[in-house]
Motif scaffolding. Structure first.
Motif, PDB file in Angstrom:
ATOM      1  N   PHE A 155      -0.508  24.885 -18.863  1.00 59.57           N
ATOM      2  CA  PHE A 155       0.269  25.320 -20.003  1.00 59.57           C
ATOM      3  C   PHE A 155      -0.758  25.226 -20.983  1.00 59.57           C
ATOM      4  O   PHE A 155      -0.833  26.159 -21.892  1.00 59.57           O
ATOM      5  N   ILE A 156      -1.485  24.162 -21.187  1.00 55.97           N
ATOM      6  CA  ILE A 156      -2.343  23.920 -22.168  1.00 55.97           C
ATOM      7  C   ILE A 156      -3.450  24.864 -22.315  1.00 55.97           C
ATOM      8  O   ILE A 156      -3.804  25.691 -23.369  1.00 55.97           O
ATOM      9  N   ASP A 157      -4.069  25.215 -21.102  1.00 56.70           N
ATOM     10  CA  ASP A 157      -5.057  26.177 -21.038  1.00 56.70           C
ATOM     11  C   ASP A 157      -4.807  27.373 -21.194  1.00 56.70           C
ATOM     12  O   ASP A 157      -5.468  28.205 -21.913  1.00 56.70           O
ATOM     13  N   LEU A 158      -3.506  28.008 -20.792  1.00 58.51           N
ATOM     14  CA  LEU A 158      -2.938  29.179 -21.368  1.00 58.51           C
ATOM     15  C   LEU A 158      -2.607  29.516 -22.497  1.00 58.51           C
ATOM     16  O   LEU A 158      -3.195  30.530 -23.363  1.00 58.51           O
ATOM     17  N   GLU A 159      -2.314  28.122 -23.234  1.00 54.30           N
ATOM     18  CA  GLU A 159      -1.856  28.229 -24.809  1.00 54.30           C
ATOM     19  C   GLU A 159      -3.061  28.343 -25.514  1.00 54.30           C
ATOM     20  O   GLU A 159      -3.196  29.138 -26.458  1.00 54.30           O
ATOM     21  N   THR A 160      -4.117  27.588 -25.221  1.00 57.58           N
ATOM     22  CA  THR A 160      -5.248  27.595 -25.908  1.00 57.58           C
ATOM     23  C   THR A 160      -6.203  28.831 -25.769  1.00 57.58           C
ATOM     24  O   THR A 160      -6.944  29.019 -26.711  1.00 57.58           O
ATOM     25  N   LYS A 161      -5.948  29.371 -24.851  1.00 61.93           N
ATOM     26  CA  LYS A 161      -6.668  30.692 -24.622  1.00 61.93           C
ATOM     27  C   LYS A 161      -5.827  32.033 -24.842  1.00 61.93           C
ATOM     28  O   LYS A 161      -6.192  33.056 -24.227  1.00 61.93           O
ATOM     29  N   ASP A 162      -4.897  31.963 -25.784  1.00 67.52           N
ATOM     30  CA  ASP A 162      -3.950  33.160 -25.907  1.00 67.52           C
ATOM     31  C   ASP A 162      -3.389  33.729 -24.965  1.00 67.52           C
ATOM     32  O   ASP A 162      -3.286  34.830 -24.843  1.00 67.52           O
ATOM     33  N   GLY A 163      -3.041  33.087 -23.795  1.00 70.73           N
ATOM     34  CA  GLY A 163      -2.625  33.418 -22.586  1.00 70.73           C
ATOM     35  C   GLY A 163      -0.902  33.781 -22.541  1.00 70.73           C
ATOM     36  O   GLY A 163      -0.354  34.444 -21.751  1.00 70.73           O
ATOM     37  N   PHE A 164      -0.250  33.500 -23.747  1.00 77.12           N
ATOM     38  CA  PHE A 164       1.145  33.650 -23.942  1.00 77.12           C
ATOM     39  C   PHE A 164       1.161  34.723 -25.026  1.00 77.12           C
ATOM     40  O   PHE A 164       1.628  34.305 -26.141  1.00 77.12           O
ATOM     41  N   GLY A 165       0.912  36.084 -24.733  1.00 76.71           N
ATOM     42  CA  GLY A 165       1.148  36.951 -25.785  1.00 76.71           C
ATOM     43  C   GLY A 165       2.445  37.635 -26.270  1.00 76.71           C
ATOM     44  O   GLY A 165       2.527  38.048 -27.273  1.00 76.71           O
ATOM     45  N   MET A 166       3.516  37.337 -25.451  1.00 76.65           N
ATOM     46  CA  MET A 166       4.668  37.730 -25.622  1.00 76.65           C
ATOM     47  C   MET A 166       5.430  37.067 -26.774  1.00 76.65           C
ATOM     48  O   MET A 166       5.011  35.846 -26.964  1.00 76.65           O
ATOM     49  N   PRO A 167       6.345  37.487 -27.535  1.00 81.28           N
ATOM     50  CA  PRO A 167       6.953  36.778 -28.666  1.00 81.28           C
ATOM     51  C   PRO A 167       7.676  35.719 -28.343  1.00 81.28           C
ATOM     52  O   PRO A 167       8.145  35.106 -29.458  1.00 81.28           O
ATOM     53  N   GLU A 168       8.127  35.455 -27.263  1.00 86.63           N
ATOM     54  CA  GLU A 168       9.045  34.375 -27.036  1.00 86.63           C
ATOM     55  C   GLU A 168       8.471  32.833 -27.596  1.00 86.63           C
ATOM     56  O   GLU A 168       7.289  32.780 -27.186  1.00 86.63           O
ATOM     57  N   ASP A 169       9.481  32.035 -27.874  1.00 85.11           N
ATOM     58  CA  ASP A 169       8.844  30.743 -28.263  1.00 85.11           C
ATOM     59  C   ASP A 169       8.416  29.920 -27.415  1.00 85.11           C
ATOM     60  O   ASP A 169       8.774  29.624 -26.193  1.00 85.11           O
ATOM     61  N   ILE A 170       7.000  29.556 -27.520  1.00 84.61           N
ATOM     62  CA  ILE A 170       6.141  28.728 -26.610  1.00 84.61           C
ATOM     63  C   ILE A 170       6.802  27.375 -26.447  1.00 84.61           C
ATOM     64  O   ILE A 170       6.775  26.947 -25.351  1.00 84.61           O
ATOM     65  N   GLU A 171       7.284  26.789 -27.534  1.00 84.88           N
ATOM     66  CA  GLU A 171       7.965  25.443 -27.438  1.00 84.88           C
ATOM     67  C   GLU A 171       8.967  25.506 -26.260  1.00 84.88           C
ATOM     68  O   GLU A 171       9.306  24.625 -25.394  1.00 84.88           O
ATOM     69  N   VAL A 172       9.795  26.817 -26.301  1.00 85.09           N
ATOM     70  CA  VAL A 172      11.153  26.698 -25.254  1.00 85.09           C
ATOM     71  C   VAL A 172      10.512  26.779 -23.865  1.00 85.09           C
ATOM     72  O   VAL A 172      10.986  26.396 -23.124  1.00 85.09           O
ATOM     73  N   SER A 173       9.380  27.521 -23.880  1.00 82.75           N
ATOM     74  CA  SER A 173       8.622  27.849 -22.588  1.00 82.75           C
ATOM     75  C   SER A 173       8.255  26.355 -22.068  1.00 82.75           C
ATOM     76  O   SER A 173       8.302  26.133 -20.746  1.00 82.75           O
ATOM     77  N   PHE A 174       7.528  25.805 -22.803  1.00 81.70           N
ATOM     78  CA  PHE A 174       7.176  24.415 -22.521  1.00 81.70           C
ATOM     79  C   PHE A 174       8.190  23.493 -22.116  1.00 81.70           C
ATOM     80  O   PHE A 174       8.126  22.641 -21.106  1.00 81.70           O
ATOM     81  N   GLU A 175       9.334  23.216 -22.888  1.00 84.04           N
ATOM     82  CA  GLU A 175      10.482  22.489 -22.471  1.00 84.04           C
ATOM     83  C   GLU A 175      10.961  23.075 -21.204  1.00 84.04           C
ATOM     84  O   GLU A 175      11.285  22.004 -20.183  1.00 84.04           O
ATOM     85  N   ARG A 176      11.176  24.260 -20.789  1.00 85.53           N
ATOM     86  CA  ARG A 176      11.506  24.666 -19.634  1.00 85.53           C
ATOM     87  C   ARG A 176      10.805  24.066 -18.422  1.00 85.53           C
ATOM     88  O   ARG A 176      11.126  23.819 -17.262  1.00 85.53           O
ATOM     89  N   ALA A 177       9.491  24.515 -18.620  1.00 83.66           N
ATOM     90  CA  ALA A 177       8.296  23.865 -17.503  1.00 83.66           C
ATOM     91  C   ALA A 177       8.667  22.328 -17.215  1.00 83.66           C
ATOM     92  O   ALA A 177       8.674  21.901 -16.147  1.00 83.66           O
ATOM     93  N   LEU A 178       8.988  21.529 -18.407  1.00 79.38           N
ATOM     94  CA  LEU A 178       9.244  19.905 -18.147  1.00 79.38           C
ATOM     95  C   LEU A 178      10.473  20.012 -17.486  1.00 79.38           C
ATOM     96  O   LEU A 178      10.475  18.856 -16.459  1.00 79.38           O
ATOM     97  N   GLU A 179      11.314  20.678 -17.730  1.00 79.83           N
ATOM     98  CA  GLU A 179      12.625  20.408 -16.859  1.00 79.83           C
ATOM     99  C   GLU A 179      12.470  21.033 -15.575  1.00 79.83           C
ATOM    100  O   GLU A 179      13.140  20.155 -14.880  1.00 79.83           O
ATOM    101  N   VAL A 180      11.871  21.855 -15.218  1.00 79.18           N
ATOM    102  CA  VAL A 180      11.579  22.225 -13.850  1.00 79.18           C
ATOM    103  C   VAL A 180      10.741  21.023 -12.997  1.00 79.18           C
ATOM    104  O   VAL A 180      11.292  20.860 -11.913  1.00 79.18           O
ATOM    105  N   VAL A 181       9.885  20.402 -13.724  1.00 80.52           N
ATOM    106  CA  VAL A 181       9.306  19.253 -12.852  1.00 80.52           C
ATOM    107  C   VAL A 181      10.329  18.014 -12.827  1.00 80.52           C
ATOM    108  O   VAL A 181      10.229  17.425 -11.693  1.00 80.52           O
TER     109      VAL A 181
END
Length: 189
Positions: A155-181
């Motif tokens: 997630f950090i790698d994608l975030e720091t390399k502008d890999g999340f170009g869509m307008p959805e909130d990155i924080e929501v995506s990060f929290e979703r990834a945590l919930e999956v884990v």
């Protein structure tokens, strides 16, 4: 430039960390550190064994910083909250200190450099102990930690390399990834 009286290894590491965080790990050279400190490059050899020694010291410093991050998260009793807090704090550390974060890779192998290996293994051991105390199966803790690290690092790698170009909130995506884990960890408890 004359010799700077009172220069310590910690001074050298602090300046190296600041350069690495500001300009990237590759920009952290002996010359850049010496220039920032106002000394001649050979003066640094009184404190570090060349660039590889400086990078090793920077990795030790980064491991110490990361251990403090994990120690803070380990105060939680609930494994799900330990995972959430560790992941959030780990991500914050990586985003605030990109050079130090980069200095943590590659991880040393056992026997190659025991001091560095132990420094980098300490946060893993703390997290493992905390998860086991919270009821996570001891045989699954290393796999859980590796999974968490892979997800957060990716997630950090994608975030720091502008890999999340869509307008959805990155924080929501990060929290979703945590919930999956977390959901996976709770199933395997």
């Amino acid at each position: 430039m004359g010799k700077k009286v009172g220069l310590t290894l910690q001074d050298v590491v602090d300046v190296a960390a600041a350069i690495a965080d500001r300009d990237g790990l590759e920009a952290m050279t002996l010359r850049a550190v010496a220039d920032q400190l106002g000394v001649k490059t050979p003066s640094l050899y009184n404190h570090v064994a060349g660039l590889s020694g400086l990078r090793r010291e920077l990795a030790l410093h980064a491991a110490s910083q990361l251990a403090a991050v994990v120690d803070g998260a380990a105060t939680q009793a609930d494994p799900a909250e330990v995972i959430r807090r560790t992941a959030r704090d780990y991500r914050r550390f990586a985003l605030e200190h990109p050079g130090l974060y980069q200095a943590l890779l590659p991880a040393p192998r056992p026997g190659a450099d025991d001091e560095l290996y132990n420094a980098m293994a300490a946060p893993v051991a703390t997290l493992a102990e905390t998860l086991v105390a919270g009821g996570v199966d001891e045989t699954q803790t290393l796999h859980t930690i590796r999974t968490l690290r892979a997800v957060v690092h990716g997630f950090i790698d994608l975030e720091t390399k502008d890999g999340f170009g869509m307008p959805e909130d990155i924080e929501v995506s990060f929290e979703r990834a945590l919930e999956v884990v977390i959901d996976g960890v709770m199933v395997s408890r």
